[in-house]
Design a protein around this motif. Structure first.
Motif, PDB file in Angstrom:
ATOM      1  N   THR A  77       0.853  -1.181   0.000  1.00  9.88           N
ATOM      2  CA  THR A  77       0.000   0.000   0.000  1.00  9.88           C
ATOM      3  C   THR A  77       0.890   1.232   0.000  1.00  9.88           C
ATOM      4  O   THR A  77       1.821   1.319   0.800  1.00  9.88           O
ATOM      5  N   VAL A  78       0.602   2.165  -0.906  1.00 11.59           N
ATOM      6  CA  VAL A  78       1.362   3.409  -0.972  1.00 11.59           C
ATOM      7  C   VAL A  78       0.383   4.575  -0.892  1.00 11.59           C
ATOM      8  O   VAL A  78      -0.545   4.665  -1.700  1.00 11.59           O
ATOM      9  N   GLU A  79       0.584   5.428   0.097  1.00  9.68           N
ATOM     10  CA  GLU A  79      -0.175   6.679   0.221  1.00  9.68           C
ATOM     11  C   GLU A  79       0.783   7.822  -0.062  1.00  9.68           C
ATOM     12  O   GLU A  79       1.858   7.890   0.529  1.00  9.68           O
ATOM     13  N   VAL A  80       0.386   8.705  -0.964  1.00  5.61           N
ATOM     14  CA  VAL A  80       1.187   9.880  -1.292  1.00  5.61           C
ATOM     15  C   VAL A  80       0.338  11.104  -0.992  1.00  5.61           C
ATOM     16  O   VAL A  80      -0.744  11.271  -1.561  1.00  5.61           O
ATOM     17  N   TRP A  81       0.826  11.939  -0.078  1.00  2.79           N
ATOM     18  CA  TRP A  81       0.101  13.140   0.346  1.00  2.79           C
ATOM     19  C   TRP A  81       0.842  14.392  -0.087  1.00  2.79           C
ATOM     20  O   TRP A  81       2.059  14.488   0.122  1.00  2.79           O
TER      21      TRP A  81
END
Length: 163
Positions: A77-81
């Motif tokens: 899982t990759v979250e980019v903010w």
């Protein structure tokens, strides 16, 4: 299959976003969602990338499709903010990939402040490219996404109460 969900926090957006930078929070969130053998990588400060690699049981996969993925799933899982806007609002993207399975989850995320509270929303799509099983697998993936969001809410509330 499209999905939409949200989490309401009784805390300011900046305080919620501060949790994302904490490895102990990310580990607790993954474990609460049923993950094992979790590895977390957090890069950045205002602009933030969170990568979680984990193993989970394939319980959410329809029984007829389990033979294609086995008893364990390897998730990334990759979250980019993006950095927060002047009003504290943040936007980001989420991707979830399952090793060896033709299933992908992609979502747009927003953290929207509302005074001393905030809301995190997810708008996304699950795609499974498995003949005869795409529908059930996509529904299972959406269900798993809902479980992950509920786990996030539960863990975040615990962490926020401690502060």
């Amino acid at each position: 299959m499209r999905f939409s969900t949200s989490v309401h926090y009784d805390a300011p957006a900046a305080q919620v976003a501060d949790l994302w930078r904490r490895e102990d929070y990310q580990l607790a969130r993954a474990h609460k969602a049923g993950a094992e053998r979790v590895v977390v990588t957090i890069n950045g400060e205002d602009e933030l990338t969170i990568t979680v690699r984990a193993e989970i049981p394939s319980d959410h996969v329809p029984p007829a499709a389990r033979r294609f993925v086995g008893s364990r799933l390897q998730l990334t899982t990759v979250e980019v903010w993006q950095a927060p806007a002047a009003d504290g609002r943040r936007v980001g993207s989420l991707s979830l990939d399952i090793a060896g399975a033709p299933v992908r989850v992609r979502a747009h995320m927003e953290l929207t402040p509302d005074g001393d509270e905030c809301v995190k929303t997810y708008e996304g799509e699950v795609n499974a490219n498995v003949p005869l099983f795409s529908g059930p697998i996509e529904r299972a993936a959406v269900g798993a996404t809902d479980d992950i969001v509920e786990a996030e809410k539960s863990i975040a509330l615990e962490f926020l109460k401690r502060e």
